[in-house]
Scaffold this motif. Structure first.
Motif, PDB file in Angstrom:
ATOM      1  N   THR A 124     -48.515  -1.263  41.371  1.00  0.00           N
ATOM      2  CA  THR A 124     -48.739  -0.651  42.664  1.00  0.00           C
ATOM      3  C   THR A 124     -50.214  -0.588  43.022  1.00  0.00           C
ATOM      4  N   ASP A 126     -51.464   2.331  43.757  1.00  0.00           N
ATOM      5  CA  ASP A 126     -51.796   3.713  43.426  1.00  0.00           C
ATOM      6  C   ASP A 126     -52.770   3.715  42.244  1.00  0.00           C
ATOM      7  N   ARG A 129     -51.943   6.107  39.291  1.00  0.00           N
ATOM      8  CA  ARG A 129     -50.771   5.661  38.531  1.00  0.00           C
ATOM      9  C   ARG A 129     -51.129   4.477  37.630  1.00  0.00           C
ATOM     10  N   ILE A 191     -46.447   0.198  48.801  1.00  0.00           N
ATOM     11  CA  ILE A 191     -47.328   0.501  47.684  1.00  0.00           C
ATOM     12  C   ILE A 191     -47.223  -0.546  46.573  1.00  0.00           C
TER      13      ILE A 191
END
Length: 334
Positions: A124, A126, A129, A191
């Motif tokens: 992703t 992110d 993360r 994402i």
């Protein structure tokens, strides 16, 4: 047993236990002698003994997002076939597309002492993360497990990728050259890197043909049949504006087609629906279906080469080729 076969103890061990080349360790003649000696003496390989001896299980952990997904199921099949050839077992784990569970699984793997960990979950954008996943993989690597990641990522480990962006671009160009001008695009979560790469490549291909896609005509849901169904529902008030709904996975394409049929829209007569991944059964029931063939099963063999071969480059990146299929015919690579 080694004495009966007329070989050294290490050679006999590699022939029976696989070594880094699996069933290809040693010459066919040597393996035949060792296997015959083992049968004569009633010897069989003990996985438990292998684990005790090496301090590590003779297994590879294979992590996917959704075990029911066609792409994941095909990759699992590929990695299991490749593992069988090398004399190792595969432990499949699923994150259920849950980022917290993904971290929990990686922590649990520390105690399982696998030879290698293959990550095949969606990466992703992110940052937090990805940093958390990277840290857990580093711990596993420091503890002796080799790591490989399937799909575009910035995790810093050997990688097996496929040219999603380029293939999507070629498919879009082919659809435009066939006379289509009005497109909607449905894809996975914005994402996810794979979703962004496929959408980005498809839009670039249309732009090469002088076609633009309005932002509201790009719908991001889940990479699944239900996600495609939901996307078509969101587009239903404007279906008359489109020649093609381009789904960025075949599973999503199925959901789109199902919803269109409920709405009384015929495919491909009223609207053409395309996919990505190439589920064989779709080609059987939808002759002329346009999609992209992704070599999902080959990911397994490529990944195991990177993590199990002693001479593998620790920073290697293997790029596999995806093939666009336009109306049932593969496009020439370029």
């Amino acid at each position: 047993m080694a004495r009966l076969a007329g070989v050294s103890v290490p050679a006999a061990s590699r022939a029976l236990n696989g070594g880094v080349r699996g069933k290809q360790s040693g010459s066919p003649e040597l393996r035949s002698r060792v296997e015959e000696a083992a049968r004569t003496l009633g010897y069989s390989v003990s996985p438990a003994a292998q684990t005790i001896k090496g301090g590590r299980a003779n297994t590879v952990a294979f992590i996917v997002g959704d075990i029911d997904d066609f792409g994941s199921a095909t990759m699992i099949s590929g990695v299991m076939h490749a593992a069988e050839e090398r004399g190792v077992s595969v432990a499949v784990r699923t994150t259920r597309d849950d980022s917290a569970r993904e971290i929990e699984l990686l922590i649990q793997l520390r105690g399982e002492r696998h030879l290698a960990v293959v990550m095949a979950t969606s990466r992703t954008t992110d940052v937090a993360r990805e940093a958390a996943v990277r840290e857990q993989l580093r711990v596993l690597n420091d503890h002796g497990a080799r790591i490989v990641v399937i799909g575009d990522n910035d995790l810093g480990f050997p990688t097996v990728t496929v040219d999603n962006r380029h293939a999507a671009r070629l498919l879009a160009e082919g659809l435009a050259d066939a006379g289509n001008r009005r497109f909607a695009i449905v894809s996975g979560p914005a994402i996810e890197v794979t979703a962004l790469e496929r959408v980005g490549g498809f839009i670039e291909g249309l732009q090469d043909r002088g076609i633009t896609v309005d932002d509201r005509d790009v719908v991001h849901t889940e990479f699944s049949r239900d996600g495609g169904y939901r996307a078509a529902d969101l587009l239903q008030d404007r279906l008359g504006e489109f020649d093609v709904i381009a789904a960025m996975s075949d599973a999503m394409a199925v959901g789109v087609i199902a919803r269109l049929r409920e709405l009384g829209v015929s495919t491909p007569d009223d609207i053409e629906v395309t996919g990505f991944d190439h589920v064989p059964m779709l080609g059987d029931v939808l002759p002329g279906f346009s999609t992209v063939e992704v070599p999902l099963e080959r990911f397994g063999g490529a990944a195991l080469e990177l993590v199990l071969d002693d001479d593998a480059d620790p920073e290697a990146a293997v790029a596999l080729t995806a093939t666009p299929i336009l109306h049932g015919l593969a496009l020439e690579p370029r």
